[in-house]
Design an enzyme around this catalytic site. Structure first.
Site, short mmCIF file in Angstrom:
data_model
loop_
_atom_site.label_atom_id
_atom_site.label_comp_id
_atom_site.label_asym_id
_atom_site.label_seq_id
_atom_site.Cartn_x
_atom_site.Cartn_y
_atom_site.Cartn_z
N TYR A 109 0.86 -1.18 0.00
CA TYR A 109 0.00 0.00 0.00
C TYR A 109 0.90 1.23 0.00
O TYR A 109 1.91 1.28 0.72
CB TYR A 109 -0.90 0.01 1.25
N GLU A 197 -3.50 7.54 -3.87
CA GLU A 197 -3.33 6.22 -3.26
C GLU A 197 -3.13 5.14 -4.32
O GLU A 197 -3.81 5.16 -5.34
CB GLU A 197 -4.61 5.95 -2.47
#
Ligand code: GDP
Ligand code: MN
Length: 386
Positions: A109, A197
Site C-alpha cells: 500500500y 493512493e
C-alpha cells in the site's frame, strides 16, 4: 473532486509510475478487440465507479478467456455497483477497464494525504496492501508506516530509500519504488491533490513494481487552475441533487434523517442540525442558502428539500444579518405558492426586520408555524414530523 481509476493511471504514467497495460471500453462489443490488443491469456475486467471496495462488490473480475471477459462485461455494463463504500443504490457502471492480468507476488500500500493534525503531507505505506487495508489500519496500526513531509520542504531520494527499506524492497524494486513515490509526490504538489493512493502496489514475478489500482481526490478549491483535471469530471458518479443545488449556489448534502433544513450560513446549519438531533429528531440534509440569498434560491431550496423521499417536515432557520427577514419571508411565501406545501413547516426568523417577517408568515393563508426562538422551533418540528 474524484476521478476514475483509468484516469488516475493515465496521470501515473505521465509521471513515470508503471501500470499494467489496459484498454477502456464502453460496450461489450469492444471487449474482444481490447483483449487482442492487450495480448496474453488472463485479463481483469474492472468497473469504473467513484468508490473503493470494488473487488468486494464484484466489480473486479479475473477472466481466463475472451468468453469470460464478454460475460463479465455483459454482467457489469448498465448495472449499479454496490460496494462497502457506496450507499445501497450503488453507482452506475458506464465504463470498464480491461487490464492485462498480472502474476502478483506481493501487494503493498502507498498513499499520500494532507494530515491536518501534523500540518504536513503524510506518506502512508504498508507491506499489507490489498483489499483489507482498512482492517490493517484499525487492528494492527503498527503495520502502517507514516512519514511526514514539511509542506515547505521536499521529498528526497534518501526519504524514498528509507521507506523502500521498511517495505523490504531491494535492488531494482527499490529503484522503481523511488520513481513511483517521487512521481506520486510530484502529482500531489503540482495538481493540488488532497489524497492519492495506490492499493495494491504490486511486485510481480518479473520483478516489476506496478500500480494495480489508483485513486486520486483533488482539492475543489484549487480546480480553477487545473483545466485538465476539471475535464475528467464524471457527473454520472455524483449525487444529482447536490449537483443541481451547486448550480444554484446552494450548498446541499443529502442525509438519512427526516427533517429537511434550510439555513443561511454553514455554521448555523451545523448548529441547527445538532439541535434537531438533541431534541430527538434527525436531519434529512445539510443546506446552506448563503448570506445574500434571493427568493428564487429559497424556492429552489424548497423544491430540493420537498422532493427528498424521506423528508417529513421542514425547519427554516434564518438569521437576518445582511439579508432582511421580511424579504426572506416573502421569498418563502413565493416559494410555497410556486412549489406547494405538503409537509409541516416551522420557520424561525431572527435579526433584521424579524418581527415584520414573522407577521407576514402568520398572516398568510398557508399553514406555516413561526417561532422566534430556535430551541422552540427545533422542538416543534421534531414533534410535527414524528
Ligand atoms: P478495489 O477493490 O476497488 O480497491 O479494486 P482493486 O483495483 O484494488 O482490485 C481489487 C483486487 O483485485 C486487488 O487487490 C487484487 O488482489 C485483485 N486484482 C486486480 N487486478 C489483478 C490482476 O491483474 N491479477 C490478479 N491476480 N489479481 C488482480
Ligand atoms: Mn484497490
Amino acid at each position: 473532486m474524484h476521478i476514475h481509476e483509468y484516469q488516475a493511471k493515465s496521470l501515473f504514467r505521465q509521471f513515470n509510475i508503471q501500470t499494467p497495460v489496459a484498454v477502456l471500453i464502453n460496450s461489450t462489443e469492444n471487449a474482444s478487440k481490447a483483449c487482442a490488443e492487450l495480448g496474453g491469456d488472463v485479463w481483469v475486467v474492472k468497473a469504473q465507479v467513484h468508490a473503493g471496495g470494488r473487488g468486494k462488490g464484484g466489480g473486479v473480475i479475473l477472466c481466463r478467456s475472451i468468453e469470460e471477459v464478454e460475460n463479465a462485461c455483459n454482467k457489469l455494463f448498465g448495472s449499479n455497483l454496490v460496494t462497502p463504500q457506496t450507499d445501497a443504490k450503488g453507482l452506475p457502471i458506464n465504463q470498464l477497464l480491461i487490464e492485462s492480468g498480472q502474476s502478483i507476488e506481493r501487494e503493498l500500500y502507498l498513499g499520500l494525504l494532507v494530515d491536518r493534525q501534523t500540518q504536513k503531507i503524510t506518506i502512508l505505506a504498508s507491506t499489507e496492501g490489498g483489499m483489507d487495508i482498512e482492517k490493517v489500519a484499525t487492528e494492527t496500526p503498527d503495520k502502517i508506516i507514516k512519514f511526514g513531509i514539511d509542506p515547505l520542504g521536499a521529498l528526497t531520494e534518501d526519504d524514498c530509500t528509507s521507506i523502500a527499506l521498511k517495505l523490504n524492497l531491494k535492488g531494482n524494486l527499490a529503484n522503481q519504488f523511488n520513481t513511483t513515490l517521487l512521481g506520486l509526490y510530484e502529482i500531489f504538489i503540482t495538481k493540488d491533490v488532497s489524497l492519492i493512493e495506490i492499493n495494491p502496489l504490486i511486485t510481480t514475478a518479473e520483478n516489476n513494481l506496478l500500480a494495480l489500482d489508483g485513486k486520486i481526490d483533488f482539492d475543489d478549491n484549487a480546480l480553477y487552475r487545473h483545466e485538465d483535471i476539471v475535464e475528467m469530471r464524471d457527473t454520472s458518479q455524483e449525487d444529482e441533487k447536490e449537483n443541481e443545488a451547486s448550480e444554484h449556489q446552494l450548498n446541499y448534502i443529502s442525509l438519512d434523517g427526516t427533517i429537511g433544513c434550510m439555513v443561511n450560513g454553514a455554521g448555523l446549519a451545523m448548529a441547527t442540525m445538532d439541535l434537531i438531533e438533541h431534541h430527538g429528531g434527525s436531519p434529512a440534509n445539510f443546506l446552506d442558502v448563503g448570506g445574500g440569498t434571493t427568493a428564487e434560491r429559497v424556492a429552489k431550496a424548497f423544491e430540493l428539500i420537498q422532493t427528498e423521499a424521506n423528508v417529513r417536515g421542514i425547519l427554516v432557520n434564518i438569521f437576518g444579518g445582511i439579508v432582511r427577514c421580511d424579504l426572506i419571508a416573502q421569498g418563502i411565501l413565493q416559494a410555497v405558492e410556486k412549489v406547494g406545501l405538503n409537509l409541516p413547516i416551522v420557520v424561525r426568523l431572527e435579526g433584521t426586520n424579524a418581527p415584520e417577517g414573522l407577521t407576514l408568515l402568520d398572516q398568510s393563508s398557508f399553514d406555516i408555524h413561526t417561532e422566534a426562538d430556535l430551541t422552540q422551533a427545533a422542538i416543534k418540528i421534531v414533534a410535527l414530523s414524528a
